[in-house]
Design an enzyme around this catalytic site. Structure first.
Site, short mmCIF file in Angstrom:
data_model
loop_
_atom_site.label_atom_id
_atom_site.label_comp_id
_atom_site.label_asym_id
_atom_site.label_seq_id
_atom_site.Cartn_x
_atom_site.Cartn_y
_atom_site.Cartn_z
N GLY A 1 -13.76 -1.60 -6.44
CA GLY A 1 -15.08 -1.07 -6.09
C GLY A 1 -15.14 -0.38 -4.74
O GLY A 1 -16.21 -0.31 -4.13
N THR B 1 -9.29 0.86 -9.56
CA THR B 1 -8.57 -0.32 -9.06
C THR B 1 -8.71 -1.51 -9.99
O THR B 1 -9.51 -1.52 -10.91
CB THR B 1 -9.09 -0.68 -7.64
OG1 THR B 1 -9.03 0.46 -6.84
CG2 THR B 1 -8.32 -1.79 -7.00
N ARG C 1 0.84 -1.19 0.00
CA ARG C 1 0.00 0.00 0.00
C ARG C 1 0.89 1.26 0.00
O ARG C 1 1.96 1.27 0.63
CB ARG C 1 -0.84 -0.04 1.28
CG ARG C 1 -1.81 1.09 1.48
CD ARG C 1 -3.02 0.92 0.64
NE ARG C 1 -4.12 1.77 1.07
CZ ARG C 1 -5.15 2.06 0.27
NH1 ARG C 1 -5.20 1.57 -0.96
NH2 ARG C 1 -6.14 2.81 0.70
N ASP D 1 -7.90 8.31 0.66
CA ASP D 1 -8.47 7.27 1.53
C ASP D 1 -8.23 7.57 3.01
O ASP D 1 -8.67 6.83 3.89
CB ASP D 1 -7.91 5.89 1.18
CG ASP D 1 -8.62 5.29 -0.03
OD1 ASP D 1 -9.62 5.89 -0.48
OD2 ASP D 1 -8.19 4.23 -0.51
N THR E 1 -3.95 -0.72 -7.19
CA THR E 1 -4.70 0.48 -7.54
C THR E 1 -3.81 1.72 -7.62
O THR E 1 -2.72 1.74 -7.04
CB THR E 1 -5.79 0.72 -6.46
OG1 THR E 1 -6.66 1.76 -6.87
CG2 THR E 1 -5.20 1.10 -5.10
N SER F 1 -7.73 0.97 3.43
CA SER F 1 -8.19 0.41 2.16
C SER F 1 -9.38 -0.52 2.37
O SER F 1 -9.63 -0.98 3.49
CB SER F 1 -7.04 -0.38 1.53
OG SER F 1 -7.49 -1.07 0.39
N SER F 2 -10.07 -0.80 1.28
CA SER F 2 -11.11 -1.85 1.30
C SER F 2 -10.71 -3.03 0.43
O SER F 2 -11.50 -3.97 0.26
CB SER F 2 -12.42 -1.29 0.74
OG SER F 2 -12.87 -0.23 1.52
N ASN G 1 -5.96 4.25 -7.01
CA ASN G 1 -7.19 4.81 -6.45
C ASN G 1 -8.14 5.25 -7.55
O ASN G 1 -8.58 4.41 -8.32
CB ASN G 1 -6.91 5.91 -5.43
CG ASN G 1 -8.12 6.15 -4.52
OD1 ASN G 1 -9.00 5.31 -4.45
ND2 ASN G 1 -8.16 7.26 -3.83
N1 GLU Z 1 -8.47 3.23 -2.75
C1 GLU Z 1 -9.40 2.15 -2.71
C2 GLU Z 1 -9.10 1.22 -1.55
O1 GLU Z 1 -7.98 0.99 -1.27
C3 GLU Z 1 -9.25 1.37 -3.94
C4 GLU Z 1 -10.30 0.38 -4.08
C5 GLU Z 1 -11.22 0.74 -5.20
O2 GLU Z 1 -11.53 1.90 -5.34
O3 GLU Z 1 -11.62 -0.15 -5.94
O4 GLU Z 1 -9.98 0.72 -0.93
#
Ligand code: GLU
Length: 588
Positions: A491, A409, A134, A451, A427, A470-471, A429
């Site tokens: 997503g 991403t 990351r 984020d 990603t 992050s997700s 982002n």
């Molecule tokens: N910046 C987002 C994260 O790390 C990227 C994920 C996304 O937008 O698909 O969660």
């Protein structure tokens, strides 16, 4: 579970050229909170010109193979990984080659200027490895670096566009460390395909044209970006080819010099200059000191299947496990797929999970997070007991500090015949990241600083060297201790629900992997239930009557991600790409 017939790459590329006017948002907008009005029947004007016929979307992005399988967001990238395997490379070699190639053919979503996560499981030993590459906040970053208005909103675009939006990139450190630690091939072998594509060009699809159009303003602001991604100052057209010789040169430097070729020397100087010329706060030491983190994956179970996924600095793995733990307390299979009862359960469980995410989650190197509690079955049982089966809970009232995550991403999955599994989500982002291209280097810097929470004093506020929450959720699933499924999605916060829904579609509803990926998705973070418009209209009416506020989105809406998944069954590998994007599985 059924297998799907193999697809020819060429016919796919032609189909892709037709598809994307039907596909939903390719947005780089902050998507999580975009409240679109419920679709309404428009009154028909007498002289309305005939609607152009909707192109037919190719819903079958699957393939079956015995020896190896790649499922990625771009057919060309899947082919790169397969070729590496055919040439004797292992799953990690294939993953690293594919990752570099995706940075060339899907430059809007990830690349050398970004970061991500990779999870690996080795079939022979059952050992796992997790690489956290990351981006981190620059050393000069401060919690109050973004100006806020009285309501706490960022007053300008500095958190998403330009140098101040960019974190220190981690991708090169992540991919090269994975290769050195577990790969069998040289840097040259795994990076040459990406170099070749950058030199010879890649095909522009309708999807990519749409993304360039949506991001035209941002691309147009930065000379180094527009030189590559605009043609005479205008968006490319489908069928064009984009070459990126500068990126090919940068990749060659990395082949020759390894990580130092990126984090030190002339490339590092160019990165710092590009970021700071665009208002950034990068220093050479930030790059030289970038540290990849090897972490323990988070683990849980769902109806006996083992889930192994991303730990912080991603919230994804913990919350996929929490969501599935809550749902395990209900008869999800009996409730039926996307029925009133089923969607109500998913919606209520999602709200509870996101409430905890907003409150507790952040980079565990900086903040204490109750990870064991969040992933505990007992805790999930208590949450499940609070779900009213007859009506929607009141809107959750607290704010979500992570609301500005984008939906860009890329995710890809790799499996080989031995059952070695790799899942990578990476990603920059938003689509085209911060917009800042590094002159002469052919890549774009991320806007991962977005984020972070812009407000000081929260768990996810900016601190030097901290990773923004992050997700991203690259995930592995085992059945009876054996390799079963490799999956993930882009997503933003929708990733968590999309990954959990695909797991449930396979385990609870016995879908084959392509159907599990294609099935209409839902999302509920803070009270509004967003659904793809393919959901049964009567079900949606019943849910409204139960108190759900419903947001009907596109038919096949990229807002819900682009999941690329592989399942291993009886020695065969079944891959599925996501028709919401240019996804395609390729096996051999
Ligand atoms: N910046 C987002 C994260 O790390 C990227 C994920 C996304 O937008 O698909 O969660």
């Amino acid at each position: 579970m059924r297998n799907k017939k193999n697809l020819k790459l060429l016919s796919l590329l032609l189909a892709l050229a037709l598809v994307f006017s039907l596909v939903g948002c390719q947005t780089s907008e902050p998507a999580t909170n975009v409240e679109e009005p419920v679709a309404q029947q428009e009154s028909v004007a007498v002289e309305t010109p005939k609607e152009p016929e909707k192109p037919v979307v190719n819903m079958d992005r699957s393939d079956t193979g015995k020896n190896g399988m790649l499922a990625t967001a771009k057919p060309e990238a899947s082919e790169v990984g397969i070729e590496i395997m055919k040439n004797g490379g292992n799953a990690i070699d294939a993953a690293v080659a594919t990752a570099f190639a995706l940075g060339v053919v899907e430059p809007n979503a990830s690349g050398l200027g970004g970061g991500g996560f990779m999870i690996i499981r080795f079939a022979e030993t059952g050992e796992e490895a997790f690489f956290d590459f990351r981006e981190v906040a620059p050393g000069n970053a401060t919690a109050d670096m973004y100006e806020l208005d009285e309501e706490g909103k960022v007053v300008n675009e500095g958190k998403t566009v330009g140098g101040k939006a960019a974190g220190i990139p981690g991708e090169v450190a992540g991919l090269l460390t994975a290769l050195e630690t577990y790969g069998s091939m040289s840097r040259e072998e795994v990076m040459q395909p990406a170099i070749d594509i950058a030199e010879n060009g890649f095909l522009v699809t309708d999807n990519f044209v749409g993304i360039i159009q949506d991001n035209f303003e941002k691309i147009n602001k930065f000379d180094a970006t527009k030189e590559i991604y605009l043609k005479n100052g205008l968006p490319f057209e489908a069928g064009d080819t984009i070459k990126n010789p500068d990126l090919a040169e940068t990749l060659k430097i990395i082949v020759k010099e390894g990580k130092d070729g990126f984090y030190k020397g002339q490339v590092a100087e160019d990165i710092v200059k590009a970021a700071n010329d665009a208002g950034g706060i990068f220093a050479l030491e930030d790059l030289a000191n970038y540290e990849l983190k090897m972490r323990e994956p988070v683990k849980g179970t769902y109806r006996g299947y083992e889930i192994i996924s991303a730990p912080p600095s991603s919230s994804g793995g913990t919350h996929v496990i929490q969501l599935l733990n809550i749902l395990e307390n209900f008869d999800v299979k009996g409730a039926g797929h996307n029925t009133t009862e089923g969607l109500h359960l998913w919606s209520e469980a999602s709200k509870l999970m996101f409430a905890d995410r907003g409150k507790y989650m952040a980079d565990t190197d900086f903040v204490d997070v109750p990870l064991a509690g969040l992933a505990s079955k007992d805790y999930a049982k208590v949450l499940a007991e609070g779900i009213d089966k007859t009506k929607a809970a009141e809107k959750v009232s607290f704010g979500d500090p992570y609301k500005y995550e984008s939906g860009s991403t890329t995710h890809f999955s790799v499996m080989d015949k031995e059952g070695n599994m790799v899942a990578v989500t990476k990603t920059i982002n938003y689509f085209f990241g911060s917009g800042v291209g590094v002159p002469g280097r052919g890549f774009i810097l991320n806007n991962e600083m977005d984020d972070f929470n812009a407000e000081p004093g929260t768990s996810n506020s900016v601190e030097p060297g901290k990773r923004p929450l992050s997700s991203m959720t690259p995930t592995l699933v085992l059945k009876d201790g054996e390799p079963f499924m490799t999956l993930g999605s882009p997503g933003a916060t929708r990733i968590i629900g999309s990954v959990a829904q695909i797991i449930s579609n396979v385990i609870d509803h016995d879908m084959d992997i392509q159907d599990a990926v294609n099935a209409p998705r839902m999302f509920n973070q803070r009270g509004t239930l967003s659904v793809e418009s393919r959901m049964d209209k009567d079900v949606l009416k019943e849910l409204e009557a139960m108190g759900h506020e419903i947001d009907i989105r596109g038919e096949l809406d990229a807002y819900f991600g682009g999941a690329q998944c592989i399942i291993m069954e009886e020695g065969l590998l079944h891959g599925a790409g996501d028709p919401r994007r240019d996804g395609q599985a390729v096996g051999f």
